[in-house]
Design an enzyme around this catalytic site. Structure first.
Site, PDB file in Angstrom:
ATOM      1  N   CYS A   1      -6.372 -26.556   9.703  1.00 15.88           N
ATOM      2  CA  CYS A   1      -4.951 -26.218   9.927  1.00 15.88           C
ATOM      3  C   CYS A   1      -4.573 -27.433  11.168  1.00 15.88           C
ATOM      4  O   CYS A   1      -5.047 -27.548  11.985  1.00 15.88           O
ATOM      5  CB  CYS A   1      -5.730 -24.759  10.368  1.00 15.88           C
ATOM      6  SG  CYS A   1      -5.420 -24.255  12.467  1.00 15.88           S
TER       7      CYS A   1
ATOM      8  N   CYS B   1      -5.256 -26.407  14.705  1.00 13.99           N
ATOM      9  CA  CYS B   1      -6.463 -27.468  14.969  1.00 13.99           C
ATOM     10  C   CYS B   1      -6.116 -29.248  14.818  1.00 13.99           C
ATOM     11  O   CYS B   1      -6.991 -30.389  15.342  1.00 13.99           O
ATOM     12  CB  CYS B   1      -7.824 -27.158  14.385  1.00 13.99           C
ATOM     13  SG  CYS B   1      -8.546 -25.375  14.844  1.00 13.99           S
TER      14      CYS B   1
ATOM     15  N   ASP C   1       0.892  -0.989  -0.403  1.00 11.14           N
ATOM     16  CA  ASP C   1       0.239  -0.263  -0.012  1.00 11.14           C
ATOM     17  C   ASP C   1       0.643   1.114   0.330  1.00 11.14           C
ATOM     18  O   ASP C   1       1.947   0.720   0.482  1.00 11.14           O
ATOM     19  CB  ASP C   1      -0.859   0.195   1.228  1.00 11.14           C
ATOM     20  CG  ASP C   1      -0.614   0.244   2.419  1.00 11.14           C
ATOM     21  OD1 ASP C   1       0.766   0.081   2.581  1.00 11.14           O
ATOM     22  OD2 ASP C   1      -0.487  -0.129   3.605  1.00 11.14           O
TER      23      ASP C   1
ATOM     24  N   CYS D   1     -12.677 -27.188  10.928  1.00  9.67           N
ATOM     25  CA  CYS D   1     -10.756 -26.659  10.448  1.00  9.67           C
ATOM     26  C   CYS D   1      -9.790 -27.762   9.922  1.00  9.67           C
ATOM     27  O   CYS D   1     -10.038 -28.301  11.303  1.00  9.67           O
ATOM     28  CB  CYS D   1     -10.326 -25.389  11.355  1.00  9.67           C
ATOM     29  SG  CYS D   1      -8.843 -24.846  11.089  1.00  9.67           S
TER      30      CYS D   1
ATOM     31  N   ASP E   1      -8.174  -7.506   1.555  1.00 15.65           N
ATOM     32  CA  ASP E   1      -7.349  -7.393   2.664  1.00 15.65           C
ATOM     33  C   ASP E   1      -7.324  -7.303   4.484  1.00 15.65           C
ATOM     34  O   ASP E   1      -8.465  -5.749   4.228  1.00 15.65           O
ATOM     35  CB  ASP E   1      -5.567  -6.395   2.672  1.00 15.65           C
ATOM     36  CG  ASP E   1      -5.566  -5.081   2.392  1.00 15.65           C
ATOM     37  OD1 ASP E   1      -5.365  -5.294   3.850  1.00 15.65           O
ATOM     38  OD2 ASP E   1      -6.504  -4.490   2.387  1.00 15.65           O
TER      39      ASP E   1
ATOM     40  N   HIS F   1      -4.379 -20.630  12.771  1.00 14.51           N
ATOM     41  CA  HIS F   1      -6.091 -20.759  12.270  1.00 14.51           C
ATOM     42  C   HIS F   1      -7.106 -19.776  11.936  1.00 14.51           C
ATOM     43  O   HIS F   1      -7.339 -19.906  11.130  1.00 14.51           O
ATOM     44  CB  HIS F   1      -5.826 -21.011  13.924  1.00 14.51           C
ATOM     45  CG  HIS F   1      -8.269 -21.581  13.608  1.00 14.51           C
ATOM     46  ND1 HIS F   1      -8.801 -22.425  12.794  1.00 14.51           N
ATOM     47  CD2 HIS F   1      -8.764 -20.556  14.007  1.00 14.51           C
ATOM     48  CE1 HIS F   1      -9.414 -22.173  13.046  1.00 14.51           C
ATOM     49  NE2 HIS F   1     -10.314 -20.777  13.879  1.00 14.51           N
TER      50      HIS F   1
END
Length: 376
Positions: free
Chosen positions: A310, A313, A96, A308, A270, A339
């Site tokens: 991930c 998890c 940015d 989940c 974002d 996560h």
């Protein structure tokens, strides 16, 4: 000359008009709609690039011109071979322009036509950003997508203030385009401003599109306004943007706003939210937010989110993560960050699938019912 970044539209959802596409960049393709993790200071807080790729499957990350200019300095990053080499990240990066950060300094900055004078939040030293200097900094940093230097309006703002600010943003965008040299390696995106005034949004979009930039963003919403106002301006502004170029909504990272953005026809979003709330001990799950530091999870031997897949998890319980957070252990923040980032990348992957099946509206209703206990 072909722009450094191009957009390929694959499918439009018949139910909602959401877009499924690919953004082609010098460092690889991005499947859209996409959520982009924010790595403000050349790092997504507490995450290694390997974790971002292997555990989170981040396709692109965002970094910050203002912060990297102040520390370590854009010339140091350039000497390192650019941001990609400096931080060991070989996928796309977006920087940015620093406009929002400078605007956020309040009394520490002065805006005039030439640019913005500001004092560093680190040591009070005086600095100056102009469209030309920001282009030089972003070219030194070497991201695939670079944002034009814009002026951000506070919320709320008067019509006159907003109009003057928006017109200055357009003039600055023209100066950015004129100063931008690395067009074969970096794509300059313009930022549509205009606050919550539809005629100003129309004027901003029209004048910026005349510059024929490789992509466009919506700035100046999701700044504290009610959700109805956010959705109204989002749904009004997005159709004004070119269909054959990437569309980026800046600063959005809650699940409902990400889904609404996709439904409006946005390709990229974002936000610092997933890592920020991780540091506060909060997880996003398929059944809503879990504030894992709360006593209720002291003996909870289940994962953060049973749905989940991930790393966190698969391997750890709420009780263990609560212990880490309460003990101020770094690992707790890391596990929650993995996560939360994976939760949002999984969500956007599902959104892409639902667009392909012309089913995004139905998915939204199902998701809201589980996440919020409601369809609104």
């Amino acid at each position: 000359m072909k722009p450094a970044v191009t957009y390929e539209l694959l499918h439009e959802c018949k139910q909602t008009g959401a877009r499924r596409g690919i953004i082609h960049t010098p460092h690889g393709d991005i499947q859209t709609p996409i959520f982009m993790p924010v790595g403000t200071q050349a790092t997504v807080k507490s995450m290694t690039p390997e974790e971002l790729k292997q555990e989170v499957n981040a396709q692109i990350i965002l970094s910050n011109t203002y912060h990297l200019y102040l520390r370590p300095g854009n010339k140091i990053v350039k000497e390192a071979g650019g941001l990609h080499k400096f931080m060991n990240w070989d996928r796309p990066i977006l920087t940015d322009s620093g406009g929002f950060q400078v605007f956020s300094l309040g009394d520490l900055r002065t805006i005039h036509e030439e640019g913005v004078e500001f004092k560093s939040h680190l040591d009070g030293s005086k600095h100056f950003f102009s469209p030309e200097s920001v282009m030089e900094i972003e070219e030194d940093l070497g991201a695939d997508i670079i944002m034009a230097f814009d002026e951000c309006c506070p919320y709320p703002s008067t019509y006159e203030y907003t109009k003057n600010s928006m017109e200055r943003t357009t003039r600055w965008a023209k100066r950015c385009k004129e100063a931008h040299k690395t067009v074969d390696k970096q794509a300059l995106f313009g930022i549509i401003q205009g606050g919550f005034y539809k005629d100003l949004r129309t004027q901003s979009a029209k004048e910026l599109i005349e510059l024929d930039l490789p992509g466009y963003a919506i700035g100046g919403i999701s700044v504290g306004e009610p959700k109805e106002e956010f959705l109204d301006i989002l749904k009004y502004t997005t159709p004004l943007m070119p269909k054959d170029k990437p569309r980026y909504l800046m600063g959005v990272g809650t699940p409902d706003y990400l889904i609404e953005a996709a439904m409006a026809g946005i390709d990229m979003c974002d936000c610092v939210l997933p890592t920020r709330i991780a540091r506060n001990g909060t997880a996003m799950t398929s059944h809503g937010k879990v504030v894992v530091r709360n006593a209720t999870y002291e003996r909870d031997w289940t994962p953060l989110d049973p749905e989940c897949d991930c790393y966190t998890c698969r391997n750890y319980t709420r009780a263990y993560i609560r212990h880490l957070i309460k003990a101020n252990e770094i690992l707790g923040v890391r596990l929650l960050s993995i996560h939360n980032l994976k939760f949002l990348t999984n969500l956007m992957e599902r959104v892409r699938i639902e667009i392909e099946h012309d089913n995004l509206e139905n998915f939204k209703n199902e998701f809201y019912a589980k996440y919020y206990g409601t369809k609104e």
